[in-house]
Design a protein around this motif. Structure first.
Motif, PDB file in Angstrom:
ATOM      1  N   ALA A 242     -11.932  -6.124  -9.045  1.00 30.84           N
ATOM      2  CA  ALA A 242     -10.890  -6.299  -9.576  1.00 30.84           C
ATOM      3  C   ALA A 242      -9.938  -5.663  -8.276  1.00 30.84           C
ATOM      4  O   ALA A 242     -10.456  -4.274  -7.504  1.00 30.84           O
ATOM      5  N   ALA A 243      -8.608  -5.988  -8.448  1.00 30.98           N
ATOM      6  CA  ALA A 243      -7.903  -4.603  -7.025  1.00 30.98           C
ATOM      7  C   ALA A 243      -7.051  -3.415  -7.953  1.00 30.98           C
ATOM      8  O   ALA A 243      -6.837  -3.123  -8.865  1.00 30.98           O
ATOM      9  N   ILE A 244      -6.886  -2.539  -6.967  1.00 30.21           N
ATOM     10  CA  ILE A 244      -7.057  -1.079  -7.671  1.00 30.21           C
ATOM     11  C   ILE A 244      -5.034  -1.069  -7.715  1.00 30.21           C
ATOM     12  O   ILE A 244      -4.680  -1.974  -6.792  1.00 30.21           O
ATOM     13  N   GLU A 245      -5.016  -1.125  -8.751  1.00 31.79           N
ATOM     14  CA  GLU A 245      -3.433  -1.150  -8.871  1.00 31.79           C
ATOM     15  C   GLU A 245      -2.387   0.281  -8.785  1.00 31.79           C
ATOM     16  O   GLU A 245      -1.720   0.055  -8.177  1.00 31.79           O
ATOM     17  N   THR A 246      -2.683   1.531  -8.380  1.00 26.65           N
ATOM     18  CA  THR A 246      -2.156   2.418  -8.535  1.00 26.65           C
ATOM     19  C   THR A 246      -2.755   3.626  -6.372  1.00 26.65           C
ATOM     20  O   THR A 246      -3.946   3.891  -7.017  1.00 26.65           O
ATOM     21  N   VAL A 247      -1.917   4.045  -6.111  1.00 29.07           N
ATOM     22  CA  VAL A 247      -2.370   4.644  -5.343  1.00 29.07           C
ATOM     23  C   VAL A 247      -1.487   5.712  -5.409  1.00 29.07           C
ATOM     24  O   VAL A 247      -0.076   5.678  -5.212  1.00 29.07           O
ATOM     25  N   HIS A 248      -1.807   7.331  -5.262  1.00 28.07           N
ATOM     26  CA  HIS A 248      -0.698   8.527  -5.421  1.00 28.07           C
ATOM     27  C   HIS A 248      -0.765   8.840  -3.731  1.00 28.07           C
ATOM     28  O   HIS A 248      -1.701   9.309  -3.782  1.00 28.07           O
TER      29      HIS A 248
END
Length: 410
Positions: A242-248
Motif C-alpha cells: 500500500a502507498a505510504i500515507e504520511t511523510v514527516h
C-alpha cells in the motif's frame, strides 16, 4: 589334526550354502509394476499416479518391495525421483505440457541375499489436451497481491480470438473439494480481463491453480493453466504494498532535514520492505533546481542542507525486496511533503509586502490625478451650467436691492 579337518569341512559347507543362495537370488526375476495409470481429479494441475505390484511377486514373503517413481517436472525442467512403498503418488503438473512418468520395482531381503534388485522401467506418457488454435490462448497473464488483502489476476485477449467470445477463470487450492469459478470478474469494455480474489480465497503456503478458458460459437479456444505459490506475504510472483500515507520533515539547527515516514496499516512485515525517497529542491517561483532518488532499508533519511533553495520536497514509496518475494512492485508514491527556508520566506514576504504598498501608493496617486483632471474639466464647463445662472440671478437681486435703498435715501 582332526579339529583342523573339521574346520575345513565347515568352511566348505558355508561356501556351498552362500553359493547356492547367490544362485537362487540370481534366479529371481523382478518385474516392473503393472496397471499404471494417471487420474485427473479436476484440480487443474495435481494428478494421481497409481499402479499395482507385479503379479509374479505377489506371493513373495521373504523380501520387502517398494517402488522407484520418476516424473518430469516441467516447472523445474528436470526429473523428480520418489521412492515409496505405496502404490500411488500425487504430483503437480502443467497440463499444457506432456505428462511423462516411469516406475520400477525394488526388491530386497532374504530372497535376494540382502541385495536390492531393480526391475526395468515401465513408462506412461499422457499428451496435453491442447485443443484449439495456438494463438487463441490468453496472453500476458499475471497476478499482483495488494497489501496481503486481495489479489488481482489479469490477462490480455489473444490476437486470434474470434468475436464474440467470453473468458472464464477457474481456480483450486488444497482446501477446496472441487475447482470453482472466479468470485469477482474484472471487466474492460464489457469483456472479462481479470479476476479479483479476497484474502479468504488465498490459503498460505499452498499451490494456487488457475485455468482460463474461453468459449466461442465459431471455434474451440485453447485453455491456459497457471500455478502460483501463495506465501505468507503474498504470491511467489508479484507483490505490491500500500502507498505510504504520511511523510514527516524535521529541520535541525545545522539546516539538515530529517525525513521519516509511517507505514500503512497492512500485514506485510517491516523487514520485508525497502524504500525509495525522491527529493526535489525548488527556487524562487517554483523553479526546479535539483531532483534525486535514494533507496534505503531504513524508515528515515537525513537530507543535506537547502543550499540556497527556497523549498525542499520529499515523497516515498515502498516494495518487497527479493528476500521475501520473487518479484516486488513499487507502491504508489506518497503525497509530497515540503519544507520552506524561513529566511528566504521572510525576504520574499517582505518583498511582497513592499510591492503591495508601492502598488497602493501608485494607484492612489493615479486616482488623485484623475480626480484633479476631472475637477478642472468640470470648472471649465461651469459658466454654461445651472449653477452659473443661479449666481447671475443672485447678483441681479442684489443690484436691484441696492437701487431701491438709494431711491429711499434720496
Amino acid at each position: 589334526m582332526l579339529k583342523s579337518k573339521m574346520w575345513q569341512l565347515t568352511a566348505i559347507l558355508m561356501l556351498i550354502s552362500d553359493w547356492s543362495q547367490c544362485i537362487k537370488s540370481q534366479e529371481i526375476t523382478v518385474d516392473p509394476p503393472e496397471n499404471i495409470g494417471i487420474d485427473d481429479p479436476g484440480h487443474l494441475g495435481p494428478l494421481y499416479i497409481y499402479w499395482t505390484a507385479p503379479t509374479s511377486l505377489t506371493n513373495l514373503t521373504a523380501c520387502s518391495m517398494r517402488y522407484h517413481l520418476e516424473y518430469f517436472n516441467t516447472y523445474q525442467s528436470r526429473w523428480t525421483v520418489i521412492r515409496t512403498v505405496r502404490t500411488w503418488y500425487r504430483a503437480q503438473f502443467d497440463l499444457e505440457k506432456e505428462v511423462r512418468v516411469r516406475i520400477s520395482t525394488l526388491l530386497k531381503g532374504a530372497c535376494t541375499n540382502g541385495t536390492e534388485l531393480k526391475s526395468p522401467f515401465t513408462e506412461m506418457v499422457l499428451p496435453p489436451n491442447n485443443t484449439g488454435p495456438v494463438g487463441s490462448r490468453v496472453q500476458g497473464f499475471g497476478c499482483v497481491f495488494y497489501q496481503k488483502e486481495f489479489m488481482e489476476c489479469t490477462w490480455e485477449t489473444s490476437l486470434e480470438e474470434p468475436t464474440p467470445s467470453q473468458y472464464s477463470l477457474y481456480y483450486w487450492h488444497r482446501e477446496m473439494e472441487q475447482a470453482e469459478e472466479c468470485p469477482q470478474y474484472i471487466h474492460s469494455n464489457g469483456v472479462r480481463t481479470g479476476c479479483k480474489f479476497t484474502e479468504e480465497s488465498l490459503p498460505e503456503f499452498s499451490d494456487f491453480n488457475i485455468c482460463i478458458n474461453s468459449s466461442s460459437p465459431k471455434v474451440v479456444l485453447r485453455s491456459a493453466f497457471f500455478s502460483l505459490q501463495i506465501q505468507n506475504y503474498g504470491t511467489s510472483q508479484q507483490v505490491k504494498p500500500a502507498a505510504i500515507e504520511t511523510v514527516h520533515l524535521e529541520a535541525s539547527p545545522d539546516r539538515r532535514l530529517q525525513v521519516q515516514w509511517d507505514l500503512p496499516n497492512e500485514r506485510i512485515p517491516r523487514h520485508c520492505l525497502e524504500y525509495e525517497v525522491e527529493a526535489r529542491e525548488e527556487g524562487v517561483g517554483g523553479q526546479l533546481l535539483l531532483q534525486q532518488r535514494n533507496v534505503t532499508n531504513e524508515m528515515t533519511l537525513t537530507s543535506l542542507s537547502m543550499d540556497g533553495a527556497q523549498r525542499k520536497c520529499f515523497r516515498v514509496r515502498s516494495r518487497m525486496h527479493h528476500y521475501c518475494a520473487d518479484r516486488g512492485f513499487w507502491s504508489d508514491w506518497s503525497r509530497w511533503s515540503c519544507h520552506s527556508d524561513t529566511e528566504s520566506d521572510a525576504v520574499v514576504g517582505s518583498a511582497v509586502i513592499i510591492g503591495i504598498i508601492i502598488s497602493v501608493l501608485i494607484l492612489s496617486l493615479f486616482g488623485w490625478a484623475l480626480w484633479r483632471t476631472w475637477k478642472a474639466r468640470e470648472g471649465e464647463r461651469m459658466p454654461f451650467g445651472p449653477l452659473h445662472k443661479l449666481m447671475e440671478y443672485s447678483k441681479e437681486l442684489s443690484a436691484h436691492s441696492n437701487f431701491n435703498k438709494t431711491r429711499e435715501n434720496q
